[in-house]
Design an enzyme around this catalytic site. Structure first.
Site, short mmCIF file in Angstrom:
data_model
loop_
_atom_site.label_atom_id
_atom_site.label_comp_id
_atom_site.label_asym_id
_atom_site.label_seq_id
_atom_site.Cartn_x
_atom_site.Cartn_y
_atom_site.Cartn_z
N ARG A 52 0.78 -1.16 -0.04
CA ARG A 52 -0.03 0.10 -0.08
C ARG A 52 0.87 1.35 0.04
NH1 ARG A 52 -5.26 -1.12 3.65
NH2 ARG A 52 -3.75 -0.94 5.48
N LEU A 98 3.89 3.89 -1.48
CA LEU A 98 4.02 4.44 -2.76
C LEU A 98 4.60 3.50 -4.02
CD1 LEU A 98 4.44 7.17 -4.48
CD2 LEU A 98 6.75 7.40 -3.57
N TYR A 105 17.92 5.98 9.80
CA TYR A 105 17.22 4.94 8.63
C TYR A 105 18.40 4.29 7.98
CZ TYR A 105 14.94 4.22 4.16
OH TYR A 105 14.64 3.81 2.99
N LYS A 126 18.90 0.49 6.90
CA LYS A 126 19.04 -0.02 5.73
C LYS A 126 20.59 -0.59 5.31
CE LYS A 126 15.03 0.44 4.04
NZ LYS A 126 13.96 -0.63 3.28
N THR A 172 16.73 5.92 -5.68
CA THR A 172 16.87 7.02 -5.31
C THR A 172 15.48 7.82 -5.02
OG1 THR A 172 17.83 9.06 -6.35
CG2 THR A 172 16.17 8.29 -7.68
#
Ligand code: GDP
Length: 319
Positions: free
Chosen positions: A16, A18, A140, A144, A168
């Site tokens: 759900r 982007l 973040y 990652k 990006t």
């Protein structure tokens, strides 16, 4: 092992979001009809037990891990524990369950903001872990980076075909338009739209306007993901021995230039007030896309066309 069969089961984690919604659309267009989708309410990826049960019962053959806690420059600064902790939990649980349940290929979503702040431009995949991080999003980034390295470790120790795609800045229909947590493009689109329609004709732009960013249309990113899933492992590892592939548009622009382009496409003419009390973040973030180009993929949507499509969606959904 790469994706070939239309009946292969594909788990899109974060469908759900982007990118997730663009992935579902793209996979369906490519004829894949066995998609496994779970909302956050149905499957909390921060809960290891739930993730293990899901993988054991559904046995997905392919996984795209597009679920993550994401947000713009201020949201990162405001919720550091969530950005670090939630992302570590989500990726640890999914990578571990995917490995144990014999997933044939997994795509892990990395991001270009996890490269060092002063990385040489355009940034190559080999720049990872070569220098200090940008402070505004290091929470973040650390999470990652751990995910990227864990994919490499699982490949090395267990032969898992786990690949990282480094996206990006993405934008497109279904983006987050909340002014405190969103990224710059949707934030400026909303501010311009509201200032124009209310007749106020001024907007606040955070920072100096000089940082440069690269933007990729979410449906192009989804297209790149499907392309990578369908690429045979030996081709992929030949150009990406560390199993990392940057995905970008190929050029960037300053935030001030982005404002001009948005105004041009949206037909607004608002004055810009630069708010220098807000952070600029990393000065530049352009990726080297030569690996993916060597494999035969290039982003098809220009920034102008992408903005046009996104604005059409915005006006229909958030009038
Ligand atoms: P970043 O790419 O991780 O730095 O995240 P953002 O997309 O949030 O911000 C990119 C750049 O746009 C930064 O220099 C911001 O200060 C700048 N910017 C200008 N106006 C805005 C705004 O209204 N919202 C956001 N999120 N960023 C803005």
């Amino acid at each position: 092992m790469h994706l070939t069969h239309p009946d292969a089961s594909i788990y899109v984690a974060g469908h759900r979001g982007l990118l997730g919604r663009a992935l579902v659309k793209k996979l369906r267009t490519h004829g894949y009809r066995n998609l496994l989708l779970r909302t956050r309410e149905e499957l909390d990826l921060r809960c290891q037990h739930s993730v293990n049960s899901f993988f054991e019962s559904e046995r997905p053959e392919f996984v795209i891990l597009a679920a993550a806690r994401v947000g713009g420059i201020l949201a990162n600064d405001r919720y550091p524990a969530d950005f670090l902790g939630d992302n570590l939990l989500i990726q640890n649980h999914v990578l571990d369950a995917a490995r144990k349940n014999g997933v044939k290929r997994l795509l892990f979503l990395g991001s270009t903001c996890i490269y060092p702040r002063e990385a040489e431009q355009p940034m190559q995949e080999t720049a990872l872990l070569s220098g200090p991080l940008e402070v505004t999003n290091r929470w973040y980034a650390v999470a990652k980076i751990t995910g990227v390295v864990q994919c490499q470790a699982l490949r090395r120790q267990h032969g898992s075909d786990f690949v990282t795609v480094m996206a990006t800045n993405l934008y497109g229909p279904g983006d987050n338009f909340d002014l405190t947590s969103s990224h710059v493009l949707p934030a400026l689109m909303r501010k311009l739209h509201e200032a124009h329609t209310s007749g106020q004709k001024r907007i606040s732009v955070w920072g100096s306007g000089s940082p440069r960013r690269e933007f990729l249309y979410s449906e192009d990113m989804a297209d790149a993901c499907v392309f990578v899933l369908e690429t045979p492992e030996e081709h992929l590892l030949h150009v990406a021995p560390d199993s990392m592939l940057n995905v970008g548009y190929g050029n960037d622009l300053s935030i001030r230039e982005l404002c001009d382009l948005l105004q041009n496409v949206m037909g607004t003419d608002c004055a810009l007030d630069f708010d220098r009390s807000k952070p600029d973040g990393t000065p530049r973030k352009l990726v080297d896309v030569s690996r993916l180009m060597k494999l035969g993929w290039k982003a098809p949507t220009s920034l102008q066309d992408g903005i046009q499509k996104t604005y059409a969606w915005y006006k229909s959904e958030c009038p």
